[in-house]
Design an enzyme around this catalytic site. Structure first.
Site, PDB file in Angstrom:
ATOM      1  N   GLU A  40       0.878  -1.166   0.000  1.00  0.00           N
ATOM      2  CA  GLU A  40       0.000   0.000   0.000  1.00  0.00           C
ATOM      3  C   GLU A  40       0.921   1.223   0.000  1.00  0.00           C
ATOM      4  OE1 GLU A  40      -2.761   0.165   3.288  1.00  0.00           O
ATOM      5  OE2 GLU A  40      -3.493   2.114   2.636  1.00  0.00           O
ATOM      6  N   ARG A 264       4.999 -13.251   9.409  1.00  0.00           N
ATOM      7  CA  ARG A 264       5.670 -11.994   9.104  1.00  0.00           C
ATOM      8  C   ARG A 264       6.997 -11.928   9.845  1.00  0.00           C
ATOM      9  NH1 ARG A 264       2.087  -8.096   9.082  1.00  0.00           N
ATOM     10  NH2 ARG A 264       3.487  -6.360   9.339  1.00  0.00           N
ATOM     11  N   LYS A 274       3.935   0.961   9.771  1.00  0.00           N
ATOM     12  CA  LYS A 274       4.158   2.172   8.978  1.00  0.00           C
ATOM     13  C   LYS A 274       3.546   3.392   9.650  1.00  0.00           C
ATOM     14  CE  LYS A 274       2.942   0.165   4.983  1.00  0.00           C
ATOM     15  NZ  LYS A 274       2.580   0.013   3.566  1.00  0.00           N
TER      16      LYS A 274
HETATM   17  P1  ATP Z   1       1.148  -1.419   7.745  1.00  0.00           P
HETATM   18  O1  ATP Z   1       0.054  -2.269   8.302  1.00  0.00           O
HETATM   19  O2  ATP Z   1       2.164  -0.974   8.738  1.00  0.00           O
HETATM   20  O3  ATP Z   1       0.656  -0.333   6.856  1.00  0.00           O
HETATM   21  P2  ATP Z   1       1.512  -3.540   5.904  1.00  0.00           P
HETATM   22  O4  ATP Z   1       2.244  -4.689   6.417  1.00  0.00           O
HETATM   23  O5  ATP Z   1       0.043  -3.669   5.795  1.00  0.00           O
HETATM   24  O6  ATP Z   1       1.981  -2.333   6.779  1.00  0.00           O
HETATM   25  P3  ATP Z   1       1.629  -3.377   3.063  1.00  0.00           P
HETATM   26  O7  ATP Z   1       2.138  -2.270   2.232  1.00  0.00           O
HETATM   27  O8  ATP Z   1       0.192  -3.699   3.001  1.00  0.00           O
HETATM   28  O9  ATP Z   1       2.091  -3.050   4.538  1.00  0.00           O
HETATM   29  O10 ATP Z   1       2.487  -4.689   2.813  1.00  0.00           O
HETATM   30  C1  ATP Z   1       2.874  -5.126   1.552  1.00  0.00           C
HETATM   31  C2  ATP Z   1       3.271  -6.567   1.628  1.00  0.00           C
HETATM   32  O11 ATP Z   1       4.367  -6.734   2.509  1.00  0.00           O
HETATM   33  C3  ATP Z   1       2.140  -7.416   2.160  1.00  0.00           C
HETATM   34  O12 ATP Z   1       2.019  -8.559   1.350  1.00  0.00           O
HETATM   35  C4  ATP Z   1       2.551  -7.764   3.548  1.00  0.00           C
HETATM   36  O13 ATP Z   1       2.072  -9.011   3.920  1.00  0.00           O
HETATM   37  C5  ATP Z   1       4.087  -7.759   3.442  1.00  0.00           C
HETATM   38  N1  ATP Z   1       4.694  -7.430   4.721  1.00  0.00           N
HETATM   39  C6  ATP Z   1       4.491  -6.330   5.451  1.00  0.00           C
HETATM   40  N2  ATP Z   1       5.142  -6.389   6.615  1.00  0.00           N
HETATM   41  C7  ATP Z   1       5.807  -7.570   6.629  1.00  0.00           C
HETATM   42  C8  ATP Z   1       6.654  -8.238   7.564  1.00  0.00           C
HETATM   43  N3  ATP Z   1       6.969  -7.696   8.733  1.00  0.00           N
HETATM   44  N4  ATP Z   1       7.143  -9.451   7.225  1.00  0.00           N
HETATM   45  C9  ATP Z   1       6.838 -10.000   6.045  1.00  0.00           C
HETATM   46  N5  ATP Z   1       6.038  -9.437   5.133  1.00  0.00           N
HETATM   47  C10 ATP Z   1       5.516  -8.243   5.407  1.00  0.00           C
HETATM   48 MG    MG Z   2      -1.536  -3.441   4.577  1.00  0.00          MG
END
Ligand code: ATP
Ligand code: MG
Length: 561
Positions: A40, A264, A274
């Site tokens: 995102e 994760r 984020k």
């Molecule tokens: P936030 O909730 O802090 O905004 P998010 O994890 O939802 O962050 P996205 O941009 O939606 O962020 O994530 C993009 C991809 O990265 C998704 O497929 C998510 O599963 C993966 N991802 C995010 N954080 C991690 C992590 N700590 N370990 C592995 N994969 C991750």
């Molecule tokens: Mg997300």
């Protein structure tokens, strides 16, 4: 832990569970594996995303497939082009190329048509309840939900209202479109989940074309399906969303993408939300998204991490089905291992103490030949000037040394790296008793690594010639938080309360003159000090270097090596 040791030593060769799944689907006739990385664009990517990128691109690469980069831009309120650009830069930097660059917003028309289709099938309805009423009506895990009074609207009425939602007739929050599934479903997400909400906000790509935006659950699976993604890999917390993912695809009868979940990445002393990282940036707790103390990819890059080291880390962490926390020292181990191979050696003094070599001719300069990288003979040698006045590290002198202190002390000898043996003859102090200078003599016969009479000297210390030295600002980083899990806060506190006041210590040191030629991003091992990378804040009058990582390997130590 033993599993992890095996990964570190590379002994574990068996397939991980995602590889097993993919090999199974290939056996069943899947011709081309297509994965996607779906960030995102509401912030900069962090090390957790790096794990996901390496996994998605790595699996596709391994099985001859491809990976799409898809921006999951369904929430116009928090998203920005700045983030889109940084995400692309970071994925490239990690060493990956995407097959297609897509935006969930490109699918808004298709998603809308499918929503109408679900309405026509009697599988979706417009709900006038407030957000709070909807939440309450969902029930709890043990109590079934109560149907909305608007649940049984006619198809015609639903179509009419949904079209008017799209046309902008209603204010934010006045209505939503919900899937009509089962208000008593044991999985709460299946109790008539929201598909669309009204948000009168300009979108960074679609402008003002839309004032209704799809929810993650309605957009994600359908986007996967449109792109014909075969393996949609996401983190564990989405496993409860999988039935809904499948439900939409099944009801619409579209390409059957499948979702798979892995644990994760969590790292000690590291916070990856984020939203919270944005707070650190906005409150100027850090210098920006790329502050070397941040867990973002751009921060790691600025700090001196290489893409190879981040990929090696992702590989060593492996994929797990259960949540776990990885020790930060493993990440540091990976960058140290890579930099040891590729970074050239230089001499730099962090805490300078001036030494005058009294029997060395005044005004004389000689060039000492130094090896650039003992791990790589091709890196060659360089010349470093030596003169009567040098800086050494304050820690390399002790007036009253304990036993087994092999560095410099009164009346004792030490070897200067790539130069001579020197002996401390006199300690000069200022009025406050602070040592300000040492007077030493040198053995002119010791320049080739020997000594005039076969004496053996154990200690070797580094140095920089005073008249040739280049002043430098050295930024020494520690963890941003003092707590191993900064998300685990005591009552009444927030993560801000666990900030480490010593997360950045700034020193003024001296560099050997060859470093005047260094460029932003260049990486070196400052001998006996650590790995450093030239920072973008460097100016023509003051170079700035970031410490990437120290030399001491706490990871190997933890493993009992
Ligand atoms: P936030 O909730 O802090 O905004 P998010 O994890 O939802 O962050 P996205 O941009 O939606 O962020 O994530 C993009 C991809 O990265 C998704 O497929 C998510 O599963 C993966 N991802 C995010 N954080 C991690 C992590 N700590 N370990 C592995 N994969 C991750
Ligand atoms: Mg997300």
């Amino acid at each position: 832990m033993s599993e992890l040791i095996n990964r570190v030593t590379g002994e574990e060769k068996s397939l991980n569970f995602l590889e097993e799944i993919i090999e199974e689907s290939i056996k069943k006739g899947e011709k081309r594996i297509l994965t996607r990385f779906p960030p995102e664009p509401n912030g900069y990517l962090h090390i957790g995303h790096a794990k996901s990128i390496c996994l998605n691109f790595g699996l596709a690469r391994k099985y001859g497939g491809a990976t799409n980069l898809r921006f999951d831009d369904t929430n116009p309120v928090k998203e920005d082009v700045e983030y889109v650009d940084s995400i692309k830069e970071d994925v490239h930097w990690l060493g990956f190329d995407w097959a297609g660059e897509h935006y969930a917003s490109d699918y808004f028309d298709q998603l809308y048509e499918w929503a109408e289709e679900l309405i026509r099938k009697g599988k979706a309805y417009v709900d006038d309840q407030t957000q709070e009423e909807i939440r309450q009506g969902r029930g709890t895990v043990t109590v079934p939900g109560t149907p909305s009074p608007w649940r049984d609207r006619s198809v015609e009425e639903n179509l009419d209202l949904f079209r008017r939602m799209r046309a902008g007739e209603f204010p934010d929050g006045a209505k939503v479109l919900r899937a009509k599934i089962d208000m008593a479903h044991p999985n709460m997400l299946m109790r008539d989940p929201i598909m669309y909400r009204i948000i009168h906000t300009e979108h960074h790509r679609t402008g003002n074309k839309w004032c209704i935006y799809p929810m993650y659950d309605y957009a994600h699976g359908q986007s996967d399906s449109i792109e014909k993604i075969t393996h949609s890999i996401c983190t564990l917390e989405f496993d409860v969303h999988r039935p809904l993912y499948d439900w939409f695809i099944q009801e619409l009868g579209i390409f059957p993408s499948h979702q798979y979940e892995f644990a994760r990445l969590n790292l000690t002393y590291t916070m990856m939300s984020k939203r919270k990282l944005l707070q650190l940036v906005q409150n100027k707790v850090v210098m920006g998204w790329d502050d070397p103390r941040m867990p973002t990819i751009c921060a790691l890059r600025r700090k001196g991490y290489t893409p190879e080291s981040v990929r090696a880390f992702a590989e060593r962490v492996g994929v797990a089905k259960r949540d776990n926390v990885i020790d930060l020292s493993l990440l540091e181990f990976c960058v140290r291992e890579d930099l040891n191979k590729v970074a050239e050696r230089r001499m730099a003094v962090v805490n300078p103490l001036k030494v005058v070599i009294t029997n060395y001719p005044e005004g004389k300069t000689e060039q000492r030949q130094c090896i650039n990288n003992p791990e790589n003979p091709d890196a060659g040698t360089r010349l470093v000037p030596f003169s009567r006045e040098i800086y050494i590290e304050r820690d390399d002198f002790m007036e009253e040394p304990p036993k087994k202190y092999y560095r410099l002390s009164p009346g004792k000898e030490v070897r200067l790296r790539y130069a001579y043996l020197i002996k401390c003859e006199e300690v000069i102090k200022d009025g406050k008793g602070e040592i300000v200078e040492l007077r030493c003599t040198y053995d002119p016969m010791s320049g080739d690594g020997s000594s005039s009479d076969g004496r053996k000297v154990k200690g070797v210390i580094h140095w920089v010639s005073v008249p040739h030295a280049e002043k430098v600002e050295l930024r020494l980083f520690d963890t941003l938080f003092t707590k191993e899990d900064p998300d685990d806060v005591e009552e009444g506190k927030t993560f801000i309360d666990y900030l480490n006041p010593n997360s950045m210590i700034i020193k003024t040191g001296y560099l050997e003159p060859s470093l005047k030629e260094a460029k932003v991003g260049d990486k070196f091992q400052f001998e006996r000090v650590g790995y450093f990378c030239m920072d973008k804040d460097s100016t023509s009058s003051l170079l700035v270097f970031n410490r990437t990582v120290g030399l001491k390997d706490s990871w190997a130590k933890m493993q009992g090596k």
